[in-house]
Design a protein around this motif. Sequence first.
Motif, PDB file in Angstrom:
ATOM      1  N   ALA A 137      47.005  50.370  39.221  1.00  0.00           N
ATOM      2  CA  ALA A 137      47.720  49.275  38.563  1.00  0.00           C
ATOM      3  C   ALA A 137      46.692  48.358  37.941  1.00  0.00           C
ATOM      4  CB  ALA A 137      48.582  48.514  39.565  1.00  0.00           C
ATOM      5  N   GLY A 138      47.019  47.824  36.759  1.00  0.00           N
ATOM      6  CA  GLY A 138      46.101  46.905  36.110  1.00  0.00           C
ATOM      7  C   GLY A 138      44.760  47.550  35.823  1.00  0.00           C
ATOM      8  N   ARG A 139      43.701  46.972  36.370  1.00  0.00           N
ATOM      9  CA  ARG A 139      42.341  47.415  36.121  1.00  0.00           C
ATOM     10  C   ARG A 139      41.812  48.355  37.212  1.00  0.00           C
ATOM     11  NH1 ARG A 139      39.372  44.179  32.425  1.00  0.00           N
ATOM     12  NH2 ARG A 139      40.730  42.674  31.382  1.00  0.00           N
ATOM     13  N   VAL A 140      42.702  48.913  38.021  1.00  0.00           N
ATOM     14  CA  VAL A 140      42.288  49.726  39.170  1.00  0.00           C
ATOM     15  C   VAL A 140      42.936  51.100  39.090  1.00  0.00           C
ATOM     16  CG1 VAL A 140      42.078  49.806  41.680  1.00  0.00           C
ATOM     17  CG2 VAL A 140      42.292  47.603  40.529  1.00  0.00           C
ATOM     18  N   THR A 141      42.179  52.125  39.448  1.00  0.00           N
ATOM     19  CA  THR A 141      42.735  53.453  39.628  1.00  0.00           C
ATOM     20  C   THR A 141      41.981  54.167  40.743  1.00  0.00           C
ATOM     21  OG1 THR A 141      43.505  55.454  38.479  1.00  0.00           O
ATOM     22  CG2 THR A 141      41.269  54.692  37.956  1.00  0.00           C
ATOM     23  N   LEU A 142      42.404  55.379  41.040  1.00  0.00           N
ATOM     24  CA  LEU A 142      41.828  56.185  42.115  1.00  0.00           C
ATOM     25  C   LEU A 142      41.258  57.480  41.548  1.00  0.00           C
ATOM     26  CD1 LEU A 142      44.727  55.800  44.716  1.00  0.00           C
ATOM     27  CD2 LEU A 142      42.575  54.525  44.668  1.00  0.00           C
ATOM     28  N   VAL A 152      31.711  41.196  43.637  1.00  0.00           N
ATOM     29  CA  VAL A 152      31.079  41.784  42.455  1.00  0.00           C
ATOM     30  C   VAL A 152      32.126  41.850  41.356  1.00  0.00           C
ATOM     31  CG1 VAL A 152      29.838  43.755  41.493  1.00  0.00           C
ATOM     32  CG2 VAL A 152      29.567  43.186  43.923  1.00  0.00           C
ATOM     33  N   ALA A 153      31.813  41.335  40.181  1.00  0.00           N
ATOM     34  CA  ALA A 153      32.755  41.337  39.065  1.00  0.00           C
ATOM     35  C   ALA A 153      32.529  42.548  38.170  1.00  0.00           C
ATOM     36  CB  ALA A 153      32.602  40.050  38.246  1.00  0.00           C
ATOM     37  N   GLY A 154      33.615  43.033  37.607  1.00  0.00           N
ATOM     38  CA  GLY A 154      33.532  44.168  36.705  1.00  0.00           C
ATOM     39  C   GLY A 154      34.714  44.214  35.758  1.00  0.00           C
ATOM     40  N   ALA A 155      34.689  45.203  34.864  1.00  0.00           N
ATOM     41  CA  ALA A 155      35.774  45.385  33.906  1.00  0.00           C
ATOM     42  C   ALA A 155      36.929  46.165  34.499  1.00  0.00           C
ATOM     43  CB  ALA A 155      35.244  46.096  32.661  1.00  0.00           C
ATOM     44  N   ALA A 156      36.631  47.065  35.433  1.00  0.00           N
ATOM     45  CA  ALA A 156      37.642  47.897  36.076  1.00  0.00           C
ATOM     46  C   ALA A 156      37.068  48.367  37.404  1.00  0.00           C
ATOM     47  CB  ALA A 156      38.012  49.092  35.197  1.00  0.00           C
ATOM     48  N   LEU A 157      37.936  48.873  38.258  1.00  0.00           N
ATOM     49  CA  LEU A 157      37.506  49.381  39.569  1.00  0.00           C
ATOM     50  C   LEU A 157      38.084  50.770  39.766  1.00  0.00           C
ATOM     51  CD1 LEU A 157      36.262  49.102  42.423  1.00  0.00           C
ATOM     52  CD2 LEU A 157      38.410  47.998  43.139  1.00  0.00           C
ATOM     53  N   LEU A 186      40.913  50.120  28.318  1.00  0.00           N
ATOM     54  CA  LEU A 186      41.511  50.005  29.644  1.00  0.00           C
ATOM     55  C   LEU A 186      42.837  50.738  29.761  1.00  0.00           C
ATOM     56  CD1 LEU A 186      40.730  46.325  30.674  1.00  0.00           C
ATOM     57  CD2 LEU A 186      39.916  48.423  31.771  1.00  0.00           C
ATOM     58  N   ALA A 187      43.548  50.904  28.649  1.00  0.00           N
ATOM     59  CA  ALA A 187      44.789  51.684  28.694  1.00  0.00           C
ATOM     60  C   ALA A 187      44.518  53.122  29.104  1.00  0.00           C
ATOM     61  CB  ALA A 187      45.478  51.643  27.331  1.00  0.00           C
ATOM     62  N   GLY A 188      43.252  53.556  28.969  1.00  0.00           N
ATOM     63  CA  GLY A 188      42.895  54.902  29.389  1.00  0.00           C
ATOM     64  C   GLY A 188      43.032  55.134  30.883  1.00  0.00           C
ATOM     65  N   LEU A 189      43.037  54.060  31.678  1.00  0.00           N
ATOM     66  CA  LEU A 189      43.273  54.236  33.114  1.00  0.00           C
ATOM     67  C   LEU A 189      44.622  54.878  33.353  1.00  0.00           C
ATOM     68  CD1 LEU A 189      41.964  50.814  34.490  1.00  0.00           C
ATOM     69  CD2 LEU A 189      40.767  53.023  34.520  1.00  0.00           C
ATOM     70  N   ARG A 190      45.640  54.422  32.591  1.00  0.00           N
ATOM     71  CA  ARG A 190      46.984  54.963  32.790  1.00  0.00           C
ATOM     72  C   ARG A 190      47.115  56.358  32.179  1.00  0.00           C
ATOM     73  NH1 ARG A 190      46.529  50.585  34.939  1.00  0.00           N
ATOM     74  NH2 ARG A 190      45.658  52.066  36.426  1.00  0.00           N
ATOM     75  N   SER A 191      46.501  56.620  31.024  1.00  0.00           N
ATOM     76  CA  SER A 191      46.614  57.962  30.434  1.00  0.00           C
ATOM     77  C   SER A 191      45.841  58.976  31.280  1.00  0.00           C
ATOM     78  CB  SER A 191      46.134  57.964  28.983  1.00  0.00           C
ATOM     79  OG  SER A 191      44.834  57.428  28.855  1.00  0.00           O
ATOM     80  N   GLN A 226      42.363  40.896  40.974  1.00  0.00           N
ATOM     81  CA  GLN A 226      42.478  41.149  39.542  1.00  0.00           C
ATOM     82  C   GLN A 226      42.701  39.845  38.783  1.00  0.00           C
ATOM     83  OE1 GLN A 226      43.839  44.685  37.865  1.00  0.00           O
ATOM     84  NE2 GLN A 226      44.980  45.369  39.683  1.00  0.00           N
ATOM     85  N   HIS A 227      42.071  39.760  37.605  1.00  0.00           N
ATOM     86  CA  HIS A 227      42.255  38.641  36.688  1.00  0.00           C
ATOM     87  C   HIS A 227      42.594  39.207  35.311  1.00  0.00           C
ATOM     88  CE1 HIS A 227      40.553  36.076  39.803  1.00  0.00           C
ATOM     89  NE2 HIS A 227      39.535  36.935  39.896  1.00  0.00           N
ATOM     90  N   ASP A 228      43.005  38.339  34.407  1.00  0.00           N
ATOM     91  CA  ASP A 228      43.388  38.806  33.078  1.00  0.00           C
ATOM     92  C   ASP A 228      42.244  39.518  32.373  1.00  0.00           C
ATOM     93  OD1 ASP A 228      45.908  37.790  33.410  1.00  0.00           O
ATOM     94  OD2 ASP A 228      45.520  35.919  32.309  1.00  0.00           O
ATOM     95  N   ASP A 229      41.028  39.032  32.557  1.00  0.00           N
ATOM     96  CA  ASP A 229      39.900  39.558  31.801  1.00  0.00           C
ATOM     97  C   ASP A 229      38.833  40.243  32.654  1.00  0.00           C
ATOM     98  OD1 ASP A 229      39.062  37.303  33.074  1.00  0.00           O
ATOM     99  OD2 ASP A 229      38.044  36.415  31.341  1.00  0.00           O
ATOM    100  N   SER A 230      39.105  40.440  33.948  1.00  0.00           N
ATOM    101  CA  SER A 230      38.093  41.053  34.815  1.00  0.00           C
ATOM    102  C   SER A 230      38.725  41.435  36.147  1.00  0.00           C
ATOM    103  CB  SER A 230      36.927  40.083  35.067  1.00  0.00           C
ATOM    104  OG  SER A 230      37.381  38.956  35.809  1.00  0.00           O
ATOM    105  N   ILE A 231      37.933  42.058  36.973  1.00  0.00           N
ATOM    106  CA  ILE A 231      38.327  42.345  38.348  1.00  0.00           C
ATOM    107  C   ILE A 231      37.138  42.017  39.239  1.00  0.00           C
ATOM    108  CG2 ILE A 231      37.617  44.786  38.278  1.00  0.00           C
ATOM    109  CD1 ILE A 231      40.145  45.340  40.028  1.00  0.00           C
TER     110      ILE A 231
END
Length: 379
Positions: free
Chosen positions: A286-291, A147-152, A326-331, A133-138
């Motif tokens: 966490a961050g840019r990742v969810t299941l 492979v780079a992306g916005a979220a995983l 991206l906050a939608g990952l947590r909601s 994970q990075h501040d602006d990508s994953i």
Amino acid sequence: MTPVLIAGAGIGGLTTALTLHARGFDALVLERAHDLQPLGVGINLLPHAVRELTALGLGEQLTAMAVAPSSIRFYTHRGELLFTEPRGLSAGDAYPQLSVHRGRLQMMLLDAARERLGDDAVRTGSGVTGFRQHDDSIVAETTAGPVAGAALIGADGINSIVRAELHPDPDPLLSSGITMYRGASGITPFLDGHTMAIVKADNGVDLITYPIGGGQVNWVLQVPAGQPGPLRGDAKWNAPATADDVLPHVTDWNLDWLDMDALIGQSPALFSYPMVDKDPLPRWGAGRVTLLGDAAHPMYPVGANGASQSIVDARVLADELAVHGLAGLRSYEQARRAETADVIAANRAMHVSGASRTSAELASVAARYRTDTAQSTRS
């Protein structure tokens, strides 16, 4: 546009890609297999899952390849009818319940994803092995390179690599003590051709069977095989089986509407699986990742809710990302983690209640299950 990366081209992963695309997102599916084939046997899609696929414009095609059961009947192994419950449209639902071959459903979703998102939207031979994970990508590490992306989105199944990266502490598969033998036979559908049946023997062996279209009848024989608890390391998953492994469990059955020898003996491929689930996680990502799907909430296959819940996951995730970024990952997690934990608990309770033998007991179990899983169908 930087794509949302999806680990796994199963039913949940492909539905996620299609739903994200419908909300205006780019998506890229990363799949370990080099060649996707229509594998597996039958599954049931409950009305809430059919609702979501219909909203994606796939309802007509799905209905054409599936069978819509109008009822489920419970029998003793001596052929005595115990209880009948209406299903789908016959039960007053707005959408049908559909029984379908898992592989044919997956291929339909794969074709739709490639048609709508482009031929390169599902990248085979690219299994996710980790991420950074990075501040602006994953960056997803895959068997074919980074492979780079916005979220995983980890939709990589019950043995999820993404889940293991997020939750490295012990997270065992938990056995119910049941071995499931599964197959699909090319026989004439039983009764009226639109009925599911569950046959319950006195020794705890249960049969679940239903037509799935394409001239096939799906069946699962559940056989007590040990004590519940963490799955042993030597347990075999998706192990080949033979009719000789299965038929001894049903030798004294007497069903005038179903030929057990033909049902089992005419199945071209038989497999055995342990019936397992996992305890719900305190958090998914966490961050840019969810299941999503089995990676997030593996559950016993006793309420026809596994694939159905992954399809609902996909729509809720896409909706939350569309509204909140991206906050939608947590909601998304906040909404779905509690709902799917309720389904895991309800499936465990239904499994424990499997010894029910009277009409009143079975009606009570069915009503309680509908109540306990009602919230998960409305998301």
